[in-house]
Write an enzyme that holds these catalytic residues in place. Structure first.
Site, short mmCIF file in Angstrom:
data_model
loop_
_atom_site.label_atom_id
_atom_site.label_comp_id
_atom_site.label_asym_id
_atom_site.label_seq_id
_atom_site.Cartn_x
_atom_site.Cartn_y
_atom_site.Cartn_z
N HIS A 164 -16.31 83.83 -72.49
CA HIS A 164 -17.10 83.64 -71.90
C HIS A 164 -15.90 82.17 -71.14
CE1 HIS A 164 -21.77 84.31 -71.81
NE2 HIS A 164 -21.65 83.92 -73.48
N GLU A 236 -26.01 90.42 -80.11
CA GLU A 236 -27.20 89.92 -78.93
C GLU A 236 -27.46 90.91 -77.99
OE1 GLU A 236 -24.93 86.83 -77.62
OE2 GLU A 236 -24.77 84.94 -79.35
N HIS A 239 -25.65 90.04 -73.96
CA HIS A 239 -24.08 89.65 -74.02
C HIS A 239 -23.39 90.75 -73.50
CE1 HIS A 239 -20.69 86.33 -75.20
NE2 HIS A 239 -19.82 88.15 -75.29
#
Length: 256
Positions: A164, A236, A239
């Protein structure tokens, strides 16, 4: 008699100068008044409002990242860290409401979106997070109520930086294109537990923690993202990464 003469003279003057539709002086004056009023109306228009760019957003633009909606107008964006609707209940993005990614990653996401539209035109992407500056990463790390040994499963250590922080990872879900309502994929965003784990789906299905419909929706999301060149992670469902950490470090700088 004088009064009658006076009235007659007034009537003649009225007919000659007040009611003559061909009177040149009156017409010219009327035209001047109309032009003046029209010009005044145009000059009095309010200026168009211009959208202001906040300090954080400008820093992302300066770093060479792009607004995803400039590349894919059909996607929806709801940055969870620009609100208190997140796992630690704090707004850490402030006035940032647009999702930014590296240009190549945004183009990959466009391919994923085109795949989704081909097979599920009734759906769109709802993006929860894109690039995440390191200063925000530190806040997430500090507020995650997990042992440091487990934290990296959910939040990259800001001392190292995660995908990220390079602008090459995106968090997103599916939504109905007509209403913007998110589909049910089994858990909320940033749910820290096995029901959110893609690699625990069979187990969670058997235990009744998620349903087959949840898994089917996740598969639609995964297939679209795979078509764009993204890979998911085991903990996740929301993601997806465009590159490995090694490749990201070769291509880009960490965003601070």
């Amino acid at each position: 008699m004088y009064r009658r003469i006076y009235q007659t003279l007034c009537l003649i003057a009225f007919l000659a100068f007040g009611c003559n539709p061909k009177n040149e002086t009156v017409d010219d004056n009327a035209a001047i008044v109309l032009e003046t009023e029209e010009d005044w109306s145009q000059d009095d228009q309010e200026p168009e409002e211009t959208e202001t760019v906040g300090e954080l957003e400008q820093s992302l633009i300066d770093a060479g990242l792009v607004d995803v909606k400039d590349i894919i107008p059909g996607v929806l964006v709801d940055l969870k860290y620009s609100s208190s609707d997140n796992f630690f209940g704090q707004d850490v993005y402030g006035d940032l409401y647009n999702c930014y990614l590296q240009t190549e990653v945004a183009e990959m996401l466009k391919k994923a979106y085109e795949h989704l539209q081909k097979y599920h035109p009734e759906l769109t992407f709802l993006i929860y997070d894109g690039v995440r500056p390191l200063r925000v990463q530190q806040i997430l790390w500090d507020n995650l109520d997990k042992p440091d040994s487990i934290k990296p499963l959910y939040v990259a250590d800001p001392k190292i930086g995660g995908l990220h922080n390079y602008g090459v990872a995106v968090d997103l879900t599916l939504a109905w294109a007509d209403s913007g309502e998110a589909l049910d994929l089994g858990t909320a965003y940033d749910y820290f537990g096995y029901p959110a784990y893609p690699d625990r789906e069979d187990q969670m299905l058997k235990e009744g923690k998620i349903t087959q419909a949840h898994i089917d929706n996740r598969k639609i999301l995964r297939e679209a993202m795979k078509a764009g060149g993204f890979t998911g992670i085991g903990s996740e469902w929301w993601h997806f990464n465009a590159f490995s950490r090694k490749k990201a470090a070769e291509l880009y700088e960490l965003v601070h």
